[in-house]
Design a protein around this motif. Structure first.
Motif, short mmCIF file in Angstrom:
data_model
loop_
_atom_site.label_atom_id
_atom_site.label_comp_id
_atom_site.label_asym_id
_atom_site.label_seq_id
_atom_site.Cartn_x
_atom_site.Cartn_y
_atom_site.Cartn_z
N PRO A 198 46.66 47.52 32.13
CA PRO A 198 45.79 47.31 33.30
C PRO A 198 46.13 46.06 34.10
O PRO A 198 45.99 46.05 35.32
N ALA A 204 39.60 48.46 42.44
CA ALA A 204 40.44 47.65 41.55
C ALA A 204 39.63 46.53 40.91
O ALA A 204 39.78 46.24 39.72
N MET A 234 38.92 46.01 37.00
CA MET A 234 39.30 44.76 36.33
C MET A 234 38.11 44.18 35.56
O MET A 234 38.28 43.67 34.45
N SER A 256 50.20 48.47 44.81
CA SER A 256 50.00 47.24 45.58
C SER A 256 50.64 47.34 46.96
O SER A 256 50.06 46.92 47.96
N LEU A 268 46.52 46.33 38.01
CA LEU A 268 45.43 45.81 38.84
C LEU A 268 45.70 44.44 39.46
O LEU A 268 45.25 44.18 40.58
N GLY A 316 51.78 49.69 39.26
CA GLY A 316 51.26 48.51 39.94
C GLY A 316 52.00 48.12 41.21
O GLY A 316 51.40 47.83 42.23
#
Length: 150
Positions: A74, A13, A17, A140, A78, A136
């Motif tokens: 993104p 990740a 990023m 997560s 992320l 996401g």
């Protein structure tokens, strides 16, 4: 083993990023002297969106709107993986809006042929919401799942 999987996910990740930040900088902070006469600051939400949709070529409107939406995705994917405390719709949206406002301010103040546009911030933030809701949040939760005692 769970720790190694979590560490690998976090490293991936982070790498994504960083790659995203490079692409974001290239797309938004690269001077465009040829466009200098065409650029103008937009502080009124919806003004640029209407201008995009009024273009004779639908392809240009899709590229502008779709590109700005995709640019935010993104973040929505992320950010919650990299910063579990930033997990949650409002936190992701606030963080994305803040970062995109800073990018737009820099773009408008420092880059030739670029201007601040509030509609870009709105579209980027909407893209982050889409990314968060589609992937996401689940990603997560999977990466930062609490260890269950047996």
């Amino acid at each position: 083993m769970r720790f190694l999987a979590r560490l690998l996910a976090m490293l991936c990740a982070f790498a994504l990023m960083v790659a995203f930040a490079v692409v974001l900088a290239k797309l938004t902070l690269e001077p465009s002297p040829a466009s200098e006469a065409l650029t103008h600051t937009n502080l009124r939400p919806g003004r640029s969106l209407r201008a995009y949709l009024d273009q004779p070529e639908l392809r240009d409107a899709v590229r502008q709107i779709g590109g700005n939406l995709l640019l935010g995705v993104p973040f929505g994917i992320l950010v919650p993986v990299l910063a579990p405390r930033a997990r949650g719709v409002l936190r992701v949206l606030l963080l994305t809006a803040t970062v995109m406002l800073l990018v737009e301010f820099a773009q408008g103040a420092l880059v030739t042929g670029r201007a601040f546009d509030i509609d870009d911030v709105i579209l980027n933030t909407t893209g982050a919401l889409i990314g968060y809701l589609l992937l996401g949040r689940r990603l997560s939760r999977a990466v930062h799942a609490k260890e269950r005692s047996s």
